[in-house]
Design an enzyme around this catalytic site. Structure first.
Site, PDB file in Angstrom:
ATOM      1  N   TYR A 143       0.847  -1.195   0.000  1.00  0.00           N
ATOM      2  CA  TYR A 143       0.000   0.000   0.000  1.00  0.00           C
ATOM      3  C   TYR A 143       0.879   1.240   0.000  1.00  0.00           C
ATOM      4  CZ  TYR A 143       0.931   0.952   4.972  1.00  0.00           C
ATOM      5  OH  TYR A 143       1.532   1.260   6.164  1.00  0.00           O
ATOM      6  N   CYS A 144       0.263   2.390  -0.335  1.00  0.00           N
ATOM      7  CA  CYS A 144       1.012   3.643  -0.324  1.00  0.00           C
ATOM      8  C   CYS A 144       0.091   4.785   0.097  1.00  0.00           C
ATOM      9  CB  CYS A 144       1.704   3.895  -1.657  1.00  0.00           C
ATOM     10  SG  CYS A 144       0.622   3.854  -3.105  1.00  0.00           S
ATOM     11  N   ARG A 145       0.057   5.883  -0.682  1.00  0.00           N
ATOM     12  CA  ARG A 145      -0.609   7.102  -0.229  1.00  0.00           C
ATOM     13  C   ARG A 145      -2.106   7.129  -0.468  1.00  0.00           C
ATOM     14  NH1 ARG A 145       4.211  10.370  -3.117  1.00  0.00           N
ATOM     15  NH2 ARG A 145       5.622  10.613  -1.312  1.00  0.00           N
TER      16      ARG A 145
END
Length: 223
Positions: A178-180
């Site tokens: 996952y990221c932003r």
């Protein structure tokens, strides 16, 4: 002319919020602030803008009560005002764009779907896997964003360090990256790179801000 009624007064205020959202740089700045409080200097760097331009966009967002500012030492830190509501608003805007605008759908197909055609993992599914300990959670954001807040037990390997950190990732367990947020390219690139290396990996449906806004548990790294 008839006096402005309560409904018209509310719509006028809502239109001001919509106007503040009406610039791609401001939408990107909101995404960055959704990771945690940031200074003008930091926001200018991550968004690729000048200091003056960043300051101007932040003032517009502040007048619309979308962000707050607080002094910390020599710096002024900006953060989302009503974090849950602002993140939900951005999510709703994205959903409307994906449904109603051909340009958005084309980008989603040509870029995002081309890198990850598999269905992403939902927050509910991930929460269940975390309770059972059956996945390795991978946060591919920069270290500073990770330190401001991250999903429980997530391993932080920024995308640019992924190639030389493969030994830290298990071969016998599924990885969830996952990221932003839903339009951040970091997790898409990480998934594509890891699948080429033979890892079993999926992407979380959105990112850290949406997880936090949903009231789910987060961790903060010690200062």
């Amino acid at each position: 002319m008839a006096a402005t009624g309560p409904k018209q007064a509310i719509y006028t205020s809502l239109a001001g919020i919509a106007q503040a959202l009406g610039h791609p740089h401001r939408l990107e700045l909101l995404e960055h602030m959704a990771q945690g409080p940031r200074s003008v200097e930091e926001l200018a760097t991550v968004a690729g803008l000048t200091f003056a331009n960043t300051s101007r966009h932040l003032q517009i967002l502040r007048r619309a009560r979308l962000v707050d500012a607080a002094r910390q030492g020599k710096h002024v830190l900006y953060s989302l005002s009503g974090e849950t509501e602002v993140v939900s608003l951005l999510k709703a805007l994205g959903c409307a764009g994906e449904r109603n605008m051909a340009e958005v759908r084309h980008v989603m197909t040509d870029y995002f779907s081309a890198r990850d055609a598999l269905s992403p993992m939902s927050r509910e599914e991930l929460a269940e896997h975390l309770r059972e300990g059956t996945v390795t959670l991978l946060d591919v954001r920069p270290e500073h964003e990770y330190s401001l807040g991250h999903l429980p037990g997530a391993l932080n390997i920024p995308l640019q360090k992924l190639e030389r950190s493969l030994s830290a990732l298990p071969r016998d367990q599924e990885i969830v990256a996952y990221c932003r947020g839903p339009y951040c390219v970091l997790s898409f690139e990480a998934v594509a790179a890891l699948r080429e290396k033979g890892y079993r990996v999926r992407r979380l449906v959105d990112g850290f801000p949406e997880w936090k806004a949903a009231g789910l548990e987060v961790e903060v790294s010690p200062a």
